[in-house]
Design a protein around this motif. Structure first.
Motif, PDB file in Angstrom:
ATOM      1  N   ALA A 139       0.796  -0.868   0.043  1.00  0.00           N
ATOM      2  CA  ALA A 139       0.128  -0.100  -0.028  1.00  0.00           C
ATOM      3  C   ALA A 139       0.810   1.093  -0.036  1.00  0.00           C
ATOM      4  O   ALA A 139       1.716   1.184   0.680  1.00  0.00           O
ATOM      5  CB  ALA A 139      -0.915  -0.070   1.281  1.00  0.00           C
ATOM      6  N   ARG A 140       0.193   2.169  -0.469  1.00  0.00           N
ATOM      7  CA  ARG A 140       1.038   3.556  -0.534  1.00  0.00           C
ATOM      8  C   ARG A 140       0.031   4.720  -0.292  1.00  0.00           C
ATOM      9  O   ARG A 140      -0.503   4.684   0.791  1.00  0.00           O
ATOM     10  CB  ARG A 140       1.671   3.918  -1.949  1.00  0.00           C
ATOM     11  N   GLY A 141      -0.350   5.684  -1.160  1.00  0.00           N
ATOM     12  CA  GLY A 141      -1.244   6.695  -0.684  1.00  0.00           C
ATOM     13  C   GLY A 141      -2.639   6.168  -0.514  1.00  0.00           C
ATOM     14  O   GLY A 141      -3.210   4.970  -0.881  1.00  0.00           O
ATOM     15  N   ALA A 142      -3.510   6.929   0.064  1.00  0.00           N
ATOM     16  CA  ALA A 142      -4.845   6.586   0.756  1.00  0.00           C
ATOM     17  C   ALA A 142      -5.902   7.728   0.802  1.00  0.00           C
ATOM     18  O   ALA A 142      -5.322   8.985   1.165  1.00  0.00           O
ATOM     19  CB  ALA A 142      -4.853   5.764   1.796  1.00  0.00           C
ATOM     20  N   ALA A 143      -6.914   7.493   1.271  1.00  0.00           N
ATOM     21  CA  ALA A 143      -7.726   8.479   1.717  1.00  0.00           C
ATOM     22  C   ALA A 143      -8.984   8.149   2.320  1.00  0.00           C
ATOM     23  O   ALA A 143      -9.799   7.001   1.961  1.00  0.00           O
ATOM     24  CB  ALA A 143      -8.158   9.336   0.499  1.00  0.00           C
ATOM     25  N   LEU A 144      -9.357   8.728   3.583  1.00  0.00           N
ATOM     26  CA  LEU A 144     -10.616   8.511   4.209  1.00  0.00           C
ATOM     27  C   LEU A 144     -11.691   9.455   3.650  1.00  0.00           C
ATOM     28  O   LEU A 144     -11.447  10.802   3.913  1.00  0.00           O
ATOM     29  CB  LEU A 144     -10.526   8.464   5.735  1.00  0.00           C
ATOM     30  N   VAL A 145     -12.743   9.167   3.179  1.00  0.00           N
ATOM     31  CA  VAL A 145     -13.627   9.920   2.321  1.00  0.00           C
ATOM     32  C   VAL A 145     -14.953   9.332   2.386  1.00  0.00           C
ATOM     33  O   VAL A 145     -14.970   8.195   1.670  1.00  0.00           O
ATOM     34  CB  VAL A 145     -13.121  10.417   0.876  1.00  0.00           C
ATOM     35  N   ASP A 146     -15.986  10.246   2.662  1.00  0.00           N
ATOM     36  CA  ASP A 146     -17.261   9.885   2.097  1.00  0.00           C
ATOM     37  C   ASP A 146     -17.756   9.734   0.765  1.00  0.00           C
ATOM     38  O   ASP A 146     -18.130  10.669   0.105  1.00  0.00           O
ATOM     39  CB  ASP A 146     -18.357  10.749   3.140  1.00  0.00           C
TER      40      ASP A 146
ATOM     41  N   LEU B   7     -20.642   8.122   6.522  1.00  0.00           N
ATOM     42  CA  LEU B   7     -19.652   6.997   6.896  1.00  0.00           C
ATOM     43  C   LEU B   7     -18.419   7.298   6.032  1.00  0.00           C
ATOM     44  O   LEU B   7     -18.591   7.126   4.800  1.00  0.00           O
ATOM     45  CB  LEU B   7     -19.967   5.503   6.929  1.00  0.00           C
ATOM     46  N   LEU B   8     -17.083   7.369   6.602  1.00  0.00           N
ATOM     47  CA  LEU B   8     -15.924   7.547   5.798  1.00  0.00           C
ATOM     48  C   LEU B   8     -15.608   6.382   5.309  1.00  0.00           C
ATOM     49  O   LEU B   8     -15.452   5.408   5.951  1.00  0.00           O
ATOM     50  CB  LEU B   8     -14.736   8.245   6.559  1.00  0.00           C
ATOM     51  N   ASP B   9     -15.475   6.267   4.100  1.00  0.00           N
ATOM     52  CA  ASP B   9     -14.929   5.192   3.143  1.00  0.00           C
ATOM     53  C   ASP B   9     -13.408   5.178   2.976  1.00  0.00           C
ATOM     54  O   ASP B   9     -12.835   6.116   3.422  1.00  0.00           O
ATOM     55  CB  ASP B   9     -15.815   5.062   1.737  1.00  0.00           C
ATOM     56  N   LEU B  10     -12.805   4.230   2.327  1.00  0.00           N
ATOM     57  CA  LEU B  10     -11.458   4.222   2.584  1.00  0.00           C
ATOM     58  C   LEU B  10     -10.948   3.757   0.919  1.00  0.00           C
ATOM     59  O   LEU B  10     -11.496   2.883   0.576  1.00  0.00           O
ATOM     60  CB  LEU B  10     -10.854   3.158   3.608  1.00  0.00           C
ATOM     61  N   VAL B  11     -10.095   4.415   0.300  1.00  0.00           N
ATOM     62  CA  VAL B  11      -9.487   4.120  -0.765  1.00  0.00           C
ATOM     63  C   VAL B  11      -8.113   4.179  -0.796  1.00  0.00           C
ATOM     64  O   VAL B  11      -7.316   5.019   0.113  1.00  0.00           O
ATOM     65  CB  VAL B  11      -9.849   5.252  -2.125  1.00  0.00           C
ATOM     66  N   GLN B  12      -7.426   3.204  -1.120  1.00  0.00           N
ATOM     67  CA  GLN B  12      -6.010   2.898  -0.877  1.00  0.00           C
ATOM     68  C   GLN B  12      -5.233   2.303  -2.104  1.00  0.00           C
ATOM     69  O   GLN B  12      -5.712   1.176  -2.763  1.00  0.00           O
ATOM     70  CB  GLN B  12      -5.771   1.779   0.208  1.00  0.00           C
TER      71      GLN B  12
END
Length: 575
Positions: free
Chosen positions: A437-444, A450-455
């Protein structure tokens, strides 16, 4: 307690108003019964008021981790950050709204493959759906990361795209269309190895000041050398519509993350720099003083800056102690750092580490190769279960391959507790994976609160996790209440970068600094999300970038609002 009104008790009978004797004695049991009833009513009223203000049992204790459902394959989000060295670092994602529908879209770095823009076509509270948006301007090669911001103040979000080679500013045209803007803005995009970026506005500048973090220097053939490159500060020129030549931030020590932040509460945004000690012998972490109209200068030991050397990968900044000043989380190989100002003293940048006390050193994996050191990249704070306590996500993955560090090294999801500590919750949340894994974001992403996750995962498809709260893949179930805020002010800095947003529930306040930068090659722009637990509303106040403090404004739970500078009330927004 603030926000709680307790009614006064009825006055006790006047002892002199009733004649003494047998009749007075018979009234005593009734008086005692009334007093007891009043006391009970007071307890009920107070308890109700406390619950309404989010201080009831549901908000004084942290909730369990939420459940995340893997929806990458079903969503149509097919993309990978590919390549061997020099693409072992970078791999960013930029969530932002490029078509003005309120739903965050995604721009993903590609490394050796082209970068890609994906439009979010999800329905609110439903399974995530994305569609690719091909475009010559966005499908760039050699992209390591990206950060969204409205550079020209026209109300349409632009993109700063980081590359191995020339960095590119993309001007948003609306409807997810972009055009190259380097020439229009007079930007020298350089020809380096860039994986870090941050932006701020100095004074009343028409354009933001930009910081580009450079890793290794490139030789004449464009290949990485074994020496660290200088990062650069790019300020507007005398012509407020274009940029002056870059100012070197020398010495440079192989930078992997930068962030403008008001670390001392002065209203000035200095530049925090995290560096990879793998390539330097005499370097350290850095903090540059950025005084408007003055050359940048690094803080030194004379200023109170204490040398710190680590394999610096990413930066996250958040006020965790409640003193109005941000703590700084720094990712590395081995143990990570959570720094707070020593004694809470903002007069000197002297930091002490509280990562061990708070439970976020994350120095070894919780699963997989548990006896070897971890490699951490992107850190980000956010309230994933909406209980009012901030959580912390940390992406993990071997540089690849480094056999003396864990190869099976899953990302962390630390769940914030009422006492300020954190406990690991990634396995319970269902996000344990062993990719690089590298970059990511917690974002709805589906706007359900509810905050989703993209990684981003190196040499593999991007991971996409929908937060379903206490539910499952069939239906999400809220865990707590929330509010989401968007800021708007007149002038060049329309999104109020540099503002502080306070969300108050009862006597507890969570403070967010609005920044662009940090993380690892990844940053987002859009709704500012705050969990508020069992409260049915929250009070929100904005300290605008120039220091003007707005009024407290009441925001109802589970709503999206825009706070416009100077307006008396928030403007509700419905997806």
């Amino acid at each position: 307690m603030e926000g709680t009104t307790v009614p006064e008790s009825p006055a006790a009978p006047d002892a002199g108003s009733t004649a003494a004797g047998p009749s007075a004695g018979r009234r005593q049991p009734r008086t005692a019964w009334i007093a007891g009833l009043v006391a009970l009513l007071i307890v009920v009223i107070v308890a109700g008021a406390i619950a309404m203000n989010g201080l009831g049992a549901g908000s004084t204790e942290a909730l369990a981790p939420p459940r995340f459902v893997d929806e990458a394959a079903a969503s149509g989000l097919e993309h990978a950050y590919t390549g061997e060295y020099p693409y072992v670092v970078g791999g960013g994602v930029a969530p932002f709204d490029c078509d003005d529908d309120g739903f965050p879209d995604l721009y993903l770095a590609g490394g050796e493959a082209p970068a890609q823009l994906f439009r979010n076509v999800s329905e609110r509270g439903q399974a995530l759906r994305f569609e690719p948006v091909p475009g010559e301007s966005t499908d760039l090669d050699a992209v390591t990361g990206a950060y969204p911001l409205d550079i020209d103040g026209d109300g349409i979000t632009d993109l700063a795209v980081l590359r191995l080679g020339e960095n590119v500013l993309l001007r948003g045209l609306g409807d997810c269309r972009f055009e190259r803007a380097n020439e229009t803005l007079g930007l020298d995009g350089g020809n380096g190895w860039t994986v870090a970026f941050s932006a701020t506005w100095e004074d009343e500048s028409g354009l933001p000041t930009l910081a580009f973090g450079e890793y290794l220097a490139l030789d004449d053939a464009g290949e990485p050398a074994a020496t660290c490159a200088d990062s650069s500060l790019v300020r507007p020129s005398a012509d407020p519509t274009s940029y002056a030549p870059p100012i070197p931030l020398s010495p440079g020590w192989c930078t992997l993350s930068v962030l403008f932040s008001d670390w001392d509460g002065s209203g000035r945004r200095d530049l925090r720099v995290s560096n990879d000690r793998h390539y330097y012998r005499d370097g350290e972490e850095q903090l540059w003083r950025i005084e408007p109209g003055q050359p940048p200068r690094p803080y030194t030991a004379e200023d109170g800056w204490a040398p710190l050397r680590l394999w610096g990968m990413g930066i996250a900044s958040q006020d965790l102690t409640g003193d109005g000043l941000p703590e700084v989380y720094l990712t590395s190989q081995g143990d990570n750092k959570l720094q707070t100002l020593a004694g809470g003293d903002p007069s000197r940048p002297t930091y002490e580490d509280i990562a061990l006390d708070r439970g976020v050193t994350a120095h070894r994996p919780y699963a997989g190769d548990t006896t070897l050191p971890s490699t951490a990249w992107h850190p980000e704070f956010g309230d994933v279960n909406d209980d009012g306590f901030l959580d912390l996500f940390v992406s993990k993955g071997n540089v690849g391959p480094e056999v003396d560090h864990a190869m099976q090294d899953p990302s962390n999801l630390f769940i914030g507790q009422a006492d300020g500590t954190f406990v690991e919750g990634a396995e319970a949340a269902g996000i344990t994976r062993f990719g690089l894994a590298r970059g990511a974001a917690l974002v709805d992403l589906d706007l359900d609160g509810l905050l989703d996750l993209v990684q981003v995962v190196r040499n593999d498809n991007v991971e996409l996790w929908r937060n379903v709260g206490a539910g499952d893949a069939n239906a999400s179930t809220p865990m707590g209440h929330w509010v989401a805020v968007d800021l708007e002010q007149p002038g060049a800095n329309r999104d109020a970068i540099g503002a502080w947003v306070e969300t108050r529930v009862g006597d507890r306040i969570v403070r967010h600094e609005v920044t662009v930068g940090g993380g690892h090659a990844s940053g987002e722009l859009g709704w500012l999300h705050s969990g508020i637990g069992s409260a049915t509303s929250a009070d929100v106040r904005v300290t605008w970038p120039d220091g003007e403090v707005g009024p407290w404004q009441t925001v109802q739970a589970d709503t999206f609002v825009r706070i416009e500078r100077g307006a008396a009330d928030p403007v509700p927004w419905t997806p």
